[in-house]
Design a protein around this motif. Structure first.
Motif, PDB file in Angstrom:
ATOM      1  N   ASP A 166       7.170   2.659 -11.607  1.00 21.64           N
ATOM      2  CA  ASP A 166       7.968   3.880 -11.725  1.00 21.64           C
ATOM      3  C   ASP A 166       9.372   3.712 -11.165  1.00 21.64           C
ATOM      4  O   ASP A 166      10.057   4.707 -10.876  1.00 21.64           O
ATOM      5  N   GLU A 167       9.809   2.450 -10.974  1.00 21.22           N
ATOM      6  CA  GLU A 167      11.157   2.121 -10.546  1.00 21.22           C
ATOM      7  C   GLU A 167      11.458   2.521  -9.106  1.00 21.22           C
ATOM      8  O   GLU A 167      12.623   2.654  -8.713  1.00 21.22           O
ATOM      9  N   LEU A 168      10.418   2.737  -8.301  1.00 19.29           N
ATOM     10  CA  LEU A 168      10.640   2.932  -6.867  1.00 19.29           C
ATOM     11  C   LEU A 168      11.006   1.589  -6.245  1.00 19.29           C
ATOM     12  O   LEU A 168      10.440   0.554  -6.596  1.00 19.29           O
ATOM     13  N   VAL A 169      11.961   1.609  -5.321  1.00 18.48           N
ATOM     14  CA  VAL A 169      12.451   0.377  -4.707  1.00 18.48           C
ATOM     15  C   VAL A 169      12.367   0.506  -3.189  1.00 18.48           C
ATOM     16  O   VAL A 169      12.733   1.542  -2.617  1.00 18.48           O
ATOM     17  N   GLU A 170      11.887  -0.533  -2.536  1.00 16.84           N
ATOM     18  CA  GLU A 170      11.816  -0.582  -1.081  1.00 16.84           C
ATOM     19  C   GLU A 170      12.290  -1.953  -0.636  1.00 16.84           C
ATOM     20  O   GLU A 170      11.935  -2.982  -1.234  1.00 16.84           O
ATOM     21  N   ILE A 193      13.007  -7.370  -1.924  1.00 16.89           N
ATOM     22  CA  ILE A 193      13.077  -6.160  -2.747  1.00 16.89           C
ATOM     23  C   ILE A 193      11.744  -5.989  -3.465  1.00 16.89           C
ATOM     24  O   ILE A 193      11.309  -6.876  -4.214  1.00 16.89           O
ATOM     25  N   ILE A 194      11.095  -4.854  -3.251  1.00 14.34           N
ATOM     26  CA  ILE A 194       9.804  -4.545  -3.870  1.00 14.34           C
ATOM     27  C   ILE A 194      10.018  -3.381  -4.834  1.00 14.34           C
ATOM     28  O   ILE A 194      10.622  -2.363  -4.471  1.00 14.34           O
ATOM     29  N   GLU A 236       0.834  -1.205   0.000  1.00 14.78           N
ATOM     30  CA  GLU A 236       0.000   0.000   0.000  1.00 14.78           C
ATOM     31  C   GLU A 236       0.868   1.253   0.000  1.00 14.78           C
ATOM     32  O   GLU A 236       0.605   2.207  -0.738  1.00 14.78           O
ATOM     33  N   GLU A 237       1.922   1.231   0.822  1.00 15.81           N
ATOM     34  CA  GLU A 237       2.850   2.366   0.852  1.00 15.81           C
ATOM     35  C   GLU A 237       3.504   2.551  -0.513  1.00 15.81           C
ATOM     36  O   GLU A 237       3.631   3.676  -1.007  1.00 15.81           O
ATOM     37  N   MET A 238       3.929   1.462  -1.149  1.00 16.48           N
ATOM     38  CA  MET A 238       4.592   1.540  -2.455  1.00 16.48           C
ATOM     39  C   MET A 238       3.621   1.947  -3.557  1.00 16.48           C
ATOM     40  O   MET A 238       3.980   2.646  -4.501  1.00 16.48           O
TER      41      MET A 238
END
Length: 618
Positions: A538-542, A533-534, A372-374
């Motif tokens: 848009d290539e955001l990584v968490e 790794i999530i 949800e955050e991502m």
């Protein structure tokens, strides 16, 4: 009056006759078909009843001799299950459930579990149709499962069943395909569009990943892509290993031209959300009637990255290619916008598989509590309806398992008989719901008995991957969720020094890969903390961390009782078996069909009464 009485009699007889629960009788149409040999001499049709757990086969062979159909495995023909039949020169039908004692010898089973529905011979073909349970209680019968099945066909020039390797063929087939394309809608306003690389000179290297960026079709309003398939250019040998289409975030600055996907220019590896994919052995795929890939709205991707993996093992020069993916789209909108979630072992740089391993398991963990955050907005329940499995040549089996609140819920999908040469999108028998907070675990089973050096994760066919793509709706922005173990911990457990990940990987080359150390490495990889790794479109990584949960094996269901069959000790049911459904115990087309005694007497009595009435002139 006589006509009215006759009608009543026919109605009464029809009501008294047993209903035929098996819808695949001697003349009914079977939905699926495949040639089993390269010369198109051996043709198979089949269909199945999931509820009754009965499958029906029809084998047609260009021969006047015997024919046989059964199931084998990857490694040996010994123990293969083979149903044999034919028509002798005097017109006598012979039919038997048999098995292969060794590569050259057939022997009849003690339990006859195949039921003949028809056996004919004409001037060209011998055709045999029969049904059998998915799983009988006979240990000499191989199970029909939702895994890849290696179908074995054999035949001879005469009516003496004798095995000849020149007339034996094995083909990997996913027999329990849930949806047939003919059962799906094909919109009349369909538009076809090709996403392809044009006149690309395939390098003379063993492995090439060629990438280019292409626009999706420009439409004035929302449309849905409802089908895709490979667009392949024939060459002297198969060079295209897989094709993937990745959606690009609309803020991405994309390069032009064609280049190595994972080479010096990192821009060619942008865009990581897979929207469709094809691999060797696959065919076209049509989504269920209520889902499609949305194009044409401000929220939809406008560009894609097309990735084609070439395997030029013979280093052939001067070969040009224009392969790609053909998409089919329509203005007739579906109910849901679909997405693809990539799971598994993060390919670079930690993945390793020891040489000489009879069996080695790798694990990749996904934790959804950050979705949800991502996503930047609430994530509705993920409804999974299909999947694609992917390893390279050392892969033997894969599965994806779902956990909620620390408890195993189910196996989402699996294949215990994975075949590198049959990678296709498959439908689930029911839709699986993934809720925020669930954990998803991918387990990959490898075998490297033919290798004397480490196999590392990587893009080449001789490297390895461990991936499962879940097809789901409604779409969100998360593109992948993959894990890898703490390699420093693994190195220490193997008695090697390492202070960072690179040293940990280098240390694997110092290990003497005995069977004991292979098992120790597998145990350490499973017990090590996983980094998850999530990534988003848009290539955001968490990153997050987690631990590999235990997988509780799913017990096999009951087998179908048969004449002479024995219950196997591993059958986890009170009685060990269940009876064949009465409506499916229909005698074969080669013998007269039987009616229940009551129905027979009723029919006989009614007929006598009718004849007497007609003779009386009523």
């Amino acid at each position: 009056m006589a006509h009215a009485l006759l009608f009543q009699l026919l109605l009464l007889t029809a009501l008294a006759a047993p209903s035929q629960g098996n819808r695949f009788g001697p003349t009914s149409s079977l939905r699926y078909s495949r040639f089993l040999d390269p010369s198109n001499v051996v043709f198979l049709r089949w269909d199945f009843d999931l509820d009754a757990e009965i499958i029906t086969f029809e084998l047609r062979v260009r021969t006047a001799g015997w024919v046989g159909l059964g199931i084998t495995d990857r490694y040996t023909r010994a123990g293969s299950d083979l149903v044999v039949g034919g028509v002798s020169p005097d017109g006598r039908v012979y039919f038997s459930d048999q098995h292969m004692v060794d590569e050259d010898t057939l022997e009849e089973d003690g339990s006859q579990d195949a039921e003949l529905q028809g056996l004919t011979e004409d001037a060209v073909y011998t055709t045999m149709r029969f049904s059998r349970p998915f799983r009988s209680c006979d240990p000499q019968d191989r199970d029909i499962t939702s895994d890849t099945v290696r179908v074995l066909a054999a035949y001879g020039p005469d009516d003496t069943p004798k095995l000849d390797r020149e007339r034996m063929f094995v083909k990997s087939i996913f027999l329990l395909q849930i949806v047939h394309p003919d059962d799906l809608d094909a919109p009349e306003d369909t538009i076809i569009h090709d996403l392809e690389i044009t006149d690309f000179l395939i390098p003379e290297d063993d492995t090439t990943y060629a990438c280019t960026f292409l626009p999706l079709p420009i439409v004035g309003k929302k449309h849905h892509i409802y089908k895709f398939g490979p667009k392949l250019v024939p060459h002297k040998e198969t060079m295209v290993h897989h094709i993937l289409v990745y959606a690009c975030g609309n803020a991405s600055a994309l390069p032009t031209g064609i280049s190595d996907c994972y080479g010096a220019d990192p821009a060619f590896s942008l865009c990581s959300q897979v929207i469709v994919g094809w691999a060797v052995g696959g065919t076209s795929y049509q989504f269920p009637d209520d889902v499609g890939i949305s194009i044409g709205t401000p929220l939809d991707p406008q560009w894609i990255r097309l990735e084609i993996h070439y395997s030029n093992f013979h280093n052939l020069p001067g070969v040009y290619d224009s392969s790609g993916i053909r998409i089919y789209y329509t203005a007739q909108l579906r109910k849901y916008d679909m997405g693809v979630l990539q799971l598994g072992f993060f390919t670079f740089p930690i993945h390793f598989i020891p040489p000489g391993a009879e069996s080695f398991m790798s694990y990749g963990l996904c934790k959804t509590d950050k979705f949800e955050e991502m996503n930047g907005a609430p994530v509705p329940d993920i409804q999974v309806y299909g999947y694609l499995l992917h390893t390279h040549l050392a892969g033997r089996a894969l599965q994806a398992v779902q956990y909620r609140n620390g408890t195993q819920l189910r196996t989402i999908c699996k294949d215990d008989s994975y075949d590198f040469n049959l990678q296709e999108t498959r439908d689930l028998p029911y839709r699986v719901v993934i809720k925020p907070g669930d954990e998803l675990l991918v387990e990959c089973h490898y075998q490297t008995l033919d290798r004397d050096s480490l196999t590392f994760g990587g893009p080449s066919t001789i490297n390895e991957m461990c991936l499962i793509f879940l097809f789901y709706y409604p779409r969100n922005n998360v593109s992948s969720c993959m894990g890898y173990p703490d390699i420093i911990y693994v190195a220490h457990e193997l008695g090697e020094e390492a202070s960072d990940s690179m040293e940990g990987m280098m240390a694997m080359n110092n290990v003497e890969w005995t069977p004991e150390n292979i098992k120790k490495a597998e145990k350490a990889c499973k017990e090590a903390q996983q980094t998850v790794i999530i990534k988003t479109i848009d290539e955001l990584v968490e990153n997050t961390t987690g631990w590999i949960p235990e997988i509780v094996p799913t017990p096999r269901g009951p087998c179908l009782e048969s004449s002479g069959g024995k219950v196997e000790p591993q059958d986890q049911t009170p009685a060990g078996f269940r009876a064949v459904p009465e409506a499916l115990s229909i005698s074969s087309a080669a013998t007269p069909s039987r009616l229940p005694l009551a129905a027979f007497l009723l029919g006989q009595g009614a007929l006598s009464w009718l004849l007497a009435t007609l003779q009386a002139g009523v």
